[in-house]
Write a protein that holds these residues in place. Structure first.
Motif, PDB file in Angstrom:
ATOM      1  N   HIS A 278     -25.414  49.755 -71.309  1.00  0.00           N
ATOM      2  CA  HIS A 278     -26.239  50.972 -71.385  1.00  0.00           C
ATOM      3  C   HIS A 278     -27.657  50.652 -71.843  1.00  0.00           C
ATOM      4  O   HIS A 278     -28.620  51.283 -71.406  1.00  0.00           O
ATOM      5  CB  HIS A 278     -25.609  51.987 -72.350  1.00  0.00           C
TER       6      HIS A 278
ATOM      7  N   LYS B  89     -16.264  58.540 -76.635  1.00  0.00           N
ATOM      8  CA  LYS B  89     -16.501  57.793 -75.404  1.00  0.00           C
ATOM      9  C   LYS B  89     -16.615  58.683 -74.174  1.00  0.00           C
ATOM     10  O   LYS B  89     -16.445  59.877 -74.258  1.00  0.00           O
ATOM     11  CB  LYS B  89     -15.461  56.717 -75.216  1.00  0.00           C
ATOM     12  N   ASP B  90     -16.800  58.019 -73.062  1.00  0.00           N
ATOM     13  CA  ASP B  90     -17.469  58.552 -71.876  1.00  0.00           C
ATOM     14  C   ASP B  90     -17.137  59.977 -71.458  1.00  0.00           C
ATOM     15  O   ASP B  90     -18.012  60.732 -71.085  1.00  0.00           O
ATOM     16  CB  ASP B  90     -17.284  57.596 -70.697  1.00  0.00           C
TER      17      ASP B  90
ATOM     18  N   GLY C  24     -23.655  54.604 -62.470  1.00  0.00           N
ATOM     19  CA  GLY C  24     -22.804  54.964 -63.601  1.00  0.00           C
ATOM     20  C   GLY C  24     -22.795  56.475 -63.700  1.00  0.00           C
ATOM     21  O   GLY C  24     -22.140  57.167 -62.929  1.00  0.00           O
TER      22      GLY C  24
ATOM     23  N   ARG D  82     -18.763  62.425 -74.850  1.00  0.00           N
ATOM     24  CA  ARG D  82     -20.188  62.198 -75.121  1.00  0.00           C
ATOM     25  C   ARG D  82     -20.761  63.205 -76.121  1.00  0.00           C
ATOM     26  O   ARG D  82     -21.797  63.838 -75.865  1.00  0.00           O
ATOM     27  CB  ARG D  82     -20.996  62.198 -73.820  1.00  0.00           C
TER      28      ARG D  82
ATOM     29  N   ASP E 175     -21.398  47.523 -67.271  1.00  0.00           N
ATOM     30  CA  ASP E 175     -22.314  48.656 -67.466  1.00  0.00           C
ATOM     31  C   ASP E 175     -22.970  48.584 -68.840  1.00  0.00           C
ATOM     32  O   ASP E 175     -22.578  49.298 -69.763  1.00  0.00           O
ATOM     33  CB  ASP E 175     -21.555  49.975 -67.300  1.00  0.00           C
TER      34      ASP E 175
ATOM     35  N   HIS F 297     -21.123  50.437 -71.947  1.00  0.00           N
ATOM     36  CA  HIS F 297     -20.233  51.588 -71.749  1.00  0.00           C
ATOM     37  C   HIS F 297     -18.919  51.385 -72.488  1.00  0.00           C
ATOM     38  O   HIS F 297     -18.307  52.334 -72.974  1.00  0.00           O
ATOM     39  CB  HIS F 297     -19.968  51.756 -70.250  1.00  0.00           C
TER      40      HIS F 297
ATOM     41  N   SER G  45     -27.194  49.287 -64.817  1.00  0.00           N
ATOM     42  CA  SER G  45     -26.022  50.160 -64.824  1.00  0.00           C
ATOM     43  C   SER G  45     -25.774  50.619 -63.391  1.00  0.00           C
ATOM     44  O   SER G  45     -26.601  51.336 -62.832  1.00  0.00           O
ATOM     45  CB  SER G  45     -26.265  51.399 -65.691  1.00  0.00           C
ATOM     46  N   CYS G  46     -24.712  50.088 -62.766  1.00  0.00           N
ATOM     47  CA  CYS G  46     -23.749  49.112 -63.270  1.00  0.00           C
ATOM     48  C   CYS G  46     -23.937  47.838 -62.449  1.00  0.00           C
ATOM     49  O   CYS G  46     -23.614  47.839 -61.255  1.00  0.00           O
ATOM     50  CB  CYS G  46     -22.335  49.607 -63.082  1.00  0.00           C
TER      51      CYS G  46
END
Lengths: 373, 89
Positions: free
Chosen positions: A220, A282-283, A155, A286, A218, A237, A180-181
């Motif tokens: 977390h 989100k990703d 990930g 962060r 994924d 995720h 992950s993952c």
């Protein structure tokens, strides 16, 4: 109520103790060294710390006197890869998967009926078990050599990794691990056989036709309610998921404000409907939503959530909370979490309000309460 | 016998005093060293006996070429020096 917890950071291991004046750092060990993971084993009160030396590899240390002194113990090691076959390669990146302990990413104790048994999850995806309190470790071959393990991908890291081990308190042979993952993998026979159990999880980042592929999920972080072991929560995720049948199926919890993205989650020790998360944008970003640190809490199994912010910074705060960096004590009243920017908070009223313990620690990787056996 | 010495940086984690060891290759010399000092092995070599990715072994000032099998030759008066690969700026 727990009056002590430990904090593993990029530059040392810190002991936090409740004193008359409040929660204070009472000890520090391994200063300037990278401590990615720790475990307090309530069964025998041993403390374990994983060290990640950039040059010298991963090591494990153990203390049997509350951190006053430490000794180096065994470390998980991978077997020789088969010489007669092509190296494993990450299916996404095409890079070879090393058969080496790149990172110790999870330490967990075995069941109450298994004194000395420990589990260790690692990057690049090996799961290890010790039966002698960490002196020696064996890779779980049935998982590492499972052909579907080769489908796992990294990930945020280059390679896949096992970051969660959840032992069922009713049956120590029933163990679920988070990858992950690579979804959630479950054994009912102490590691002899495994099945992927991520049905219902959704990965929006995958091509649409593969969004529900169980082995591509994924998670977390995954937690299991000690008193209601069939209730499990995952901060994924892609959002928040809950299982009420011991990970056989998962239900997505949507529309959680300010965000369903994050890494850490904890569940109440006796009420599986109660869980806490630390949301972030989100990703690709962060950071906390609107630069405000909040904890989200549900008391009704995910139907509704509250945003808890009393005592937490509400402007220009860029703290990210990693997956192991939040914990809850055995009463369900005391929680603590730490951030990538070295902040550390504790709550004694199940999250309603928070006290700042530290603001200048190294990046926090793991928070674990000292709990009674 | 070759003289074997270690970077100061490793000493904070595991004692690695300078020593002398027999052997015609790096592997032979280091196997002798690690028989005498077992805790140091995992700091220099990985689980498969290869030089760790971020470590370097010099023989008489030249970095060894065979990091997997450690077959580079060592003379009786050689100096084997083990250090971490420096990285970053």
């Amino acid at each position: 109520m727990s009056t002590r917890f430990y904090v593993a950071t990029r530059k040392g291991l810190f002991t936090i103790t409740k004193q008359p004046a409040g929660w204070r750092i009472s000890d520090a060990a391994f200063l300037a060294q990278n401590v990615p993971m720790l475990l307090h084993d309530a069964r025998d009160r041993a403390l374990y710390a994983a060290l990640h030396h950039g040059h010298f590899g991963s090591k494990l240390h153990k203390s049997t006197n509350g951190g006053k002194s430490w000794e180096e113990i065994g470390v998980p090691t991978y077997p020789e890869p088969p010489k007669d076959q092509e190296p494993d390669k990450c299916p996404f990146r095409g890079i070879p998967i090393p058969w080496r302990t790149e990172l110790i990413w999870e330490l967990e104790k075995g069941g109450r009926d298994e004194p000395g048994v420990l589990w260790c999850g690692t990057v690049p995806g090996g799961l290890f078990r010790s039966e002698d309190g960490g002196k020696s470790w064996d890779i779980i071959k049935s998982l590492w050599y499972n052909p579907r393990r080769k489908e796992w991908t990294g990930g945020g890291l280059d390679y896949a990794g096992i970051h969660t081990v959840c032992v069922d308190p009713r049956n120590s042979k029933h163990v679920a691990v988070g990858v992950s993952c690579g979804g959630v993998w479950v054994t009912k026979d102490g590691g002899e056989t495994w099945a992927c159990q991520a049905k219902g999880m959704r990965a929006a980042y995958m091509p649409p036709e593969q969004a529900y592929e169980e082995n591509a999920q994924d998670p977390h972080r995954m937690v299991r309610c000690p008193a209601q072991p069939d209730v499990m929560w995952v901060q994924h995720h892609n959002g928040i998921f809950r299982s009420t049948d011991g990970s056989k199926t998962w239900q997505e919890i949507e529309n959680v404000q300010p965000s369903v993205f994050g890494f850490a989650c904890v569940v109440h020790p006796t009420n599986g409907d109660v869980a806490w998360f630390v949301p972030a944008v989100k990703d690709e970003e962060r950071i906390p939503v609107n630069a405000k640190v909040v904890v989200t809490r549900t008391r009704d199994g995910g139907k509704t959530f509250e945003q808890l912010s009393k005592g937490l910074p509400q402007e220009h705060a860029y703290d990210l909370v990693f997956r192991h960096a939040m914990d809850i004590d055995e009463t369900g009243r005391v929680l603590a979490f730490g951030s990538t920017t070295g902040s550390l908070w504790v709550s004694e009223d199940d999250g309603d309000s928070w006290q700042t313990v530290a603001e200048h620690l190294p990046p926090v990787y793991c928070v674990r309460f000292e709990k009674p056996s | 016998m070759a003289r074997v010495s270690f970077t100061q940086n490793i000493q904070r984690h595991v004692a690695c005093p300078e020593t002398r060891a027999p052997g015609n290759t790096v592997r032979e010399v280091l196997e002798h060293v690690f028989r005498e000092n077992a805790p140091a092995r995992g700091y220099v070599l990985d689980e498969h006996g290869e030089v760790r990715r971020h470590m370097i072994v010099f023989v008489d000032g030249v970095a060894i070429k065979d990091r997997r099998d450690l077959s580079d030759p060592v003379g009786p008066e050689s100096h084997v020096y083990i250090m971490q690969a420096l990285s970053g700026g």
